[in-house]
Design an enzyme around this catalytic site. Sequence first.
Site, PDB file in Angstrom:
ATOM      1  N   GLU A  38      -0.982  15.646  -5.823  1.00  0.00           N
ATOM      2  CA  GLU A  38      -0.098  16.752  -5.461  1.00  0.00           C
ATOM      3  C   GLU A  38       1.166  16.111  -4.897  1.00  0.00           C
ATOM      4  O   GLU A  38       1.077  15.236  -4.023  1.00  0.00           O
ATOM      5  CB  GLU A  38      -0.769  17.637  -4.408  1.00  0.00           C
ATOM      6  CG  GLU A  38       0.051  18.876  -4.132  1.00  0.00           C
ATOM      7  CD  GLU A  38      -0.553  19.793  -3.072  1.00  0.00           C
ATOM      8  OE1 GLU A  38      -1.687  19.546  -2.629  1.00  0.00           O
ATOM      9  OE2 GLU A  38       0.143  20.745  -2.695  1.00  0.00           O
ATOM     10  N   ARG A 264     -14.455   8.745  -1.407  1.00  0.00           N
ATOM     11  CA  ARG A 264     -13.091   8.413  -0.972  1.00  0.00           C
ATOM     12  C   ARG A 264     -13.072   7.004  -0.403  1.00  0.00           C
ATOM     13  O   ARG A 264     -14.064   6.546   0.141  1.00  0.00           O
ATOM     14  CB  ARG A 264     -12.662   9.336   0.182  1.00  0.00           C
ATOM     15  CG  ARG A 264     -12.391  10.738  -0.152  1.00  0.00           C
ATOM     16  CD  ARG A 264     -12.012  11.489   1.125  1.00  0.00           C
ATOM     17  NE  ARG A 264     -10.606  11.282   1.459  1.00  0.00           N
ATOM     18  CZ  ARG A 264      -9.618  11.967   0.918  1.00  0.00           C
ATOM     19  NH1 ARG A 264      -9.862  12.891   0.033  1.00  0.00           N
ATOM     20  NH2 ARG A 264      -8.370  11.738   1.265  1.00  0.00           N
ATOM     21  N   LYS A 274      -2.930  12.269   3.394  1.00  0.00           N
ATOM     22  CA  LYS A 274      -1.485  12.517   3.340  1.00  0.00           C
ATOM     23  C   LYS A 274      -1.019  13.381   4.498  1.00  0.00           C
ATOM     24  O   LYS A 274       0.066  13.187   5.027  1.00  0.00           O
ATOM     25  CB  LYS A 274      -1.128  13.209   2.013  1.00  0.00           C
ATOM     26  CG  LYS A 274      -0.683  12.249   0.936  1.00  0.00           C
ATOM     27  CD  LYS A 274      -0.233  13.006  -0.289  1.00  0.00           C
ATOM     28  CE  LYS A 274      -1.404  13.702  -0.931  1.00  0.00           C
ATOM     29  NZ  LYS A 274      -1.059  14.430  -2.147  1.00  0.00           N
TER      30      LYS A 274
HETATM   31  P1  ATP Z   1      -4.949  13.554   0.948  1.00  0.00           P
HETATM   32  O1  ATP Z   1      -6.141  14.024   1.695  1.00  0.00           O
HETATM   33  O2  ATP Z   1      -4.496  12.192   1.297  1.00  0.00           O
HETATM   34  O3  ATP Z   1      -3.838  14.537   0.911  1.00  0.00           O
HETATM   35  P2  ATP Z   1      -5.513  14.496  -1.596  1.00  0.00           P
HETATM   36  O4  ATP Z   1      -6.836  14.478  -2.256  1.00  0.00           O
HETATM   37  O5  ATP Z   1      -5.068  15.794  -1.099  1.00  0.00           O
HETATM   38  O6  ATP Z   1      -5.497  13.382  -0.500  1.00  0.00           O
HETATM   39  P3  ATP Z   1      -4.050  14.261  -3.963  1.00  0.00           P
HETATM   40  O7  ATP Z   1      -2.632  13.973  -4.159  1.00  0.00           O
HETATM   41  O8  ATP Z   1      -4.545  15.612  -4.295  1.00  0.00           O
HETATM   42  O9  ATP Z   1      -4.370  13.910  -2.484  1.00  0.00           O
HETATM   43  O10 ATP Z   1      -4.969  13.168  -4.655  1.00  0.00           O
HETATM   44  C1  ATP Z   1      -4.806  12.740  -5.977  1.00  0.00           C
HETATM   45  C2  ATP Z   1      -6.073  12.069  -6.397  1.00  0.00           C
HETATM   46  O11 ATP Z   1      -6.353  10.967  -5.549  1.00  0.00           O
HETATM   47  C3  ATP Z   1      -7.261  12.996  -6.303  1.00  0.00           C
HETATM   48  O12 ATP Z   1      -8.067  12.833  -7.452  1.00  0.00           O
HETATM   49  C4  ATP Z   1      -7.977  12.550  -5.063  1.00  0.00           C
HETATM   50  O13 ATP Z   1      -9.329  12.817  -5.159  1.00  0.00           O
HETATM   51  C5  ATP Z   1      -7.656  11.061  -5.025  1.00  0.00           C
HETATM   52  N1  ATP Z   1      -7.688  10.556  -3.668  1.00  0.00           N
HETATM   53  C6  ATP Z   1      -6.987  11.002  -2.602  1.00  0.00           C
HETATM   54  N2  ATP Z   1      -7.313  10.335  -1.495  1.00  0.00           N
HETATM   55  C7  ATP Z   1      -8.249   9.413  -1.860  1.00  0.00           C
HETATM   56  C8  ATP Z   1      -8.998   8.410  -1.153  1.00  0.00           C
HETATM   57  N3  ATP Z   1      -8.850   8.219   0.155  1.00  0.00           N
HETATM   58  N4  ATP Z   1      -9.863   7.661  -1.857  1.00  0.00           N
HETATM   59  C9  ATP Z   1     -10.017   7.833  -3.173  1.00  0.00           C
HETATM   60  N5  ATP Z   1      -9.351   8.763  -3.891  1.00  0.00           N
HETATM   61  C10 ATP Z   1      -8.484   9.547  -3.244  1.00  0.00           C
HETATM   62 MG    MG Z   2      -5.605  17.226  -2.959  1.00  0.00          MG
END
Ligand code: ATP
Ligand code: MG
Length: 564
Positions: A38, A264, A274
Amino acid sequence: MTSSENERTGTDFVRELVQRDLAEGTFGGRVQTRFPPEPNGYLHIGHAKAITLDFELAREFGGICKLRFDDTNPDTEETSFVEGIITDLKWLGYDPGEPLYASDYFEQIYAWAELLITDGKAYVDDQDTETIRAQRGGYGKPGIESPHRTRTIDENLDLFRRMRAGEFADGDRVLRAKIDMQHENMQLRDPVMYRIRRGHHHRTHDAWVIYPTYDWAHGQSDAIEGTTHSLCTLEFDSHRALYDWYLAQLPLPFEKPRQTEFARLELTHTVTSKRKLAQLVADGVVDGWDDPRLPTLRALRRRGYPASAIREFCAFIGVARTNSRHQIELLESFVRSELNRTALRRMAVLHPVKLVLTDWPTNPDGTPVVEHFTIANNPENDADGTRQVAFSGELHIERDDFMADPPPKFFRLSPGREVRLRGAYLVTCTGFDTADDGTVTTIYATHDPESKGGNAPDGRKVKSTMHWVSATHAVPATVALYERLFAAEVPGERTGDPFDDLNRDSRELLTGCLVEAALGDTAAGEVVQFERLGYFAHDPSEPLLFHRTVGLKDDWANIQKRAT
Ligand code: ATP
Ligand code: MG
């Protein structure tokens, strides 16, 4: 708490799954993954794990991986994040191709929502978010059906079209899937599909006032693109049934994508969310998204982490289905071993004190003689060659390399003791001056002219080799030293709030450093080893600002030694 599960087994449960699919001819033998950020922040080390999994998996099985922006929330998303994510992904070593956007599918996703309404599988609810949430119930607590659940298809269609047309205020109505308010999986208790929101979207601008939820947009975007393996993190485990339910309602002409969850990545002493990173930036705890103390890819790049070290770290930790937190020292050990091979060696004095050679010769015109020593750029790699380092009678050495009254085990410089100045001469301390407060201001020594290059012809040994710079040739520099941004291994473990564990002294800025002249020519962003001190990255935009990437000591080896 920490885990080294699955370390370099070469395979893992995701790869085994793909292998099985290929063997069974599922998805017609295709492998297509996507990385779906995102654009509401920059990428962090956790994303690197997802990126390496998505891209490497596609590569290994002859498939493709697409970068898709999951841009369904106008409030928090920005074009600058889109651009930053592309830059960081390329830096990590992956080709994003032509990026895709969930927002490009808004029209199709909307049409599918009308289809669900027409099939009697979605309805417009006039209740507010809190009421809907309260009615959802919980485990062992029945859900309550909305009074609007029995609306006619025509009424639902009319209301939904008016939602799109902007007739209602934000939050006044939502579209919900009509599944089962008593379902044991809360995600299937009539989830919200659309909400009204008058934010300005970074791509569709003001074309829409209704936006699909993550669940209603994600699987549909996967399907539109032809994704086969939709990999996401474990917290979406309970969403999988909904992912499948939505896709099952649609007339898809091909095999439906399948969601698979993995753990994760979390690291000690930092946060990989994020939202929390954005908070650190907004609160001014750090200077910005590329502050070298953050675990964002742009910060790690600025700090001197090689992209290859991050990729190797991700390959090493592997993927599994249990959440685990890895030691940050493990990541650092990958950085250190890569830099040990590639970084040029240089001399830099971070806390200078003057060293005067009282027996240094002068030229006929009275100026001190200047000599040049040829010193290897990298003993680990002969191809890196040598450089000339100027040496004269007035030098600077590290303040803590001298003690006026040393304890027994101190083998560096002190009155009467002989040490080696790296690559130059053996020198013997003859005295020192102090200021009124006792601080040493100047150290005096003599040199052995026979020891040119650093070794005496009689083969006598000295216990210490010290780095130095020539006073007239050195260049002033600023050096930033970093400690952990969070003092606790698991930020927030004590109080529930990671910010309670912030180390407010995580950066020490040294302004009076003196570095050898060659460092003035170091390329922006280049990482070098300051001998005896660690690896340091030249700032990409500020000349003669160096960030300490990692120290020289392998803390990971020590942690492992302690563990066994
Ligand atoms: P955050 O909690 O940091 O905002 P998010 O999942 O909301 O993470 P996205 O931009 O939606 O962030 O993530 C893009 C992709 O990266 C998704 O498939 C998510 O599952 C993966 N991802 C995000 N954080 C991690 C992490 N700590 N370890 C592994 N994969 C991750
Ligand atoms: Mg997300």
